[in-house]
Design a protein around this motif. Structure first.
Motif, PDB file in Angstrom:
ATOM      1  N   SER A 136       0.544  -0.980  -0.068  1.00 57.18           N
ATOM      2  CA  SER A 136       0.055  -0.003   0.418  1.00 57.18           C
ATOM      3  C   SER A 136       0.679   1.182  -0.246  1.00 57.18           C
ATOM      4  O   SER A 136       1.914   1.240   0.624  1.00 57.18           O
ATOM      5  CB  SER A 136      -1.036  -0.080   0.989  1.00 57.18           C
ATOM      6  N   LYS A 190      -0.022   5.930   0.006  1.00 60.46           N
ATOM      7  CA  LYS A 190      -1.037   6.984  -0.382  1.00 60.46           C
ATOM      8  C   LYS A 190      -0.063   7.797  -0.475  1.00 60.46           C
ATOM      9  O   LYS A 190       0.236   8.519   0.032  1.00 60.46           O
ATOM     10  CB  LYS A 190      -1.624   7.103   1.350  1.00 60.46           C
ATOM     11  N   SER A 196      -0.151  12.344  -1.912  1.00 59.52           N
ATOM     12  CA  SER A 196      -0.876  13.339  -1.344  1.00 59.52           C
ATOM     13  C   SER A 196      -0.477  14.589  -2.864  1.00 59.52           C
ATOM     14  O   SER A 196       0.964  14.099  -2.947  1.00 59.52           O
ATOM     15  CB  SER A 196      -0.652  14.028   0.209  1.00 59.52           C
ATOM     16  N   SER A 247      -9.350  11.134  -1.844  1.00 55.92           N
ATOM     17  CA  SER A 247     -10.441  12.086  -1.005  1.00 55.92           C
ATOM     18  C   SER A 247      -9.313  13.136  -0.880  1.00 55.92           C
ATOM     19  O   SER A 247      -8.986  13.419  -2.019  1.00 55.92           O
ATOM     20  CB  SER A 247     -10.094  11.373   0.465  1.00 55.92           C
ATOM     21  N   PHE A 279      -5.832  13.077  -2.313  1.00 58.77           N
ATOM     22  CA  PHE A 279      -4.965  12.248  -1.425  1.00 58.77           C
ATOM     23  C   PHE A 279      -4.922  11.416  -2.473  1.00 58.77           C
ATOM     24  O   PHE A 279      -6.562  10.994  -3.142  1.00 58.77           O
ATOM     25  CB  PHE A 279      -4.671  11.848  -0.378  1.00 58.77           C
ATOM     26  N   GLU A 320      -5.232   7.065  -1.762  1.00 61.36           N
ATOM     27  CA  GLU A 320      -4.828   5.439  -1.104  1.00 61.36           C
ATOM     28  C   GLU A 320      -5.151   4.720  -1.904  1.00 61.36           C
ATOM     29  O   GLU A 320      -5.820   4.012  -2.077  1.00 61.36           O
ATOM     30  CB  GLU A 320      -6.034   5.244  -0.110  1.00 61.36           C
ATOM     31  N   ASN A 366      -4.274   0.634  -2.121  1.00 57.59           N
ATOM     32  CA  ASN A 366      -4.167  -0.401  -1.519  1.00 57.59           C
ATOM     33  C   ASN A 366      -3.750  -1.457  -2.890  1.00 57.59           C
ATOM     34  O   ASN A 366      -4.821  -1.836  -3.446  1.00 57.59           O
ATOM     35  CB  ASN A 366      -4.820  -1.256  -0.724  1.00 57.59           C
TER      36      ASN A 366
END
Length: 122
Positions: free
Chosen positions: A17, A19, A21, A70, A79, A81, A83
């Motif tokens: 994973s 994330k 930004s 998001s 963002f 995310e 996974n």
């Protein structure tokens, strides 16, 4: 009038994973039509996910259920995310800002960041 910078890329194994930004700065009060795109070596840039000012979102079929976009409107950040990353997710990921609001006017900008590299390898 708008500067876009991505961060959070890196190297992970399949199933891992990350994330990402995206920070937008400049002279504006609001942002509209925010999105993440990616470009793999030898391939065209493709849209991955988008989010509207109202929070409505869209994800490409190839990442649906694994990626989630998001936004933090107060901090002008977006963002992604990610996974269960797969080998096919390897690409440079770019953030895009479609419109900025100055005063009462929405202005088309189509601003891109320099990108952040995501590498998935075993």
């Amino acid at each position: 009038q708008v500067r876009v910078v991505e961060s959070g890329g890196g190297s992970v194994q399949p199933g891992g994973s990350l994330k990402l930004s995206c920070a937008a700065s400049g002279s504006f009060s609001s942002l509209l039509a925010l999105g993440w795109h990616r470009q793999a070596p030898g391939k065209q840039r493709e849209a991955v996910a988008t989010i509207s000012e109202d929070g409505d979102y869209w994800h490409a079929e190839s990442v649906k259920g694994r990626f989630a976009i998001s936004a933090d409107k107060r901090r002008n950040m977006v963002f992604l995310e990610m996974n269960n990353l797969q080998l096919g997710d390897t690409a440079v990921y770019y953030c895009n800002v479609g419109y900025i609001r100055t005063g009462t006017t929405w202005r088309h900008r189509d601003a891109w960041g320099p990108g952040t590299q995501v590498t998935v390898s075993s």
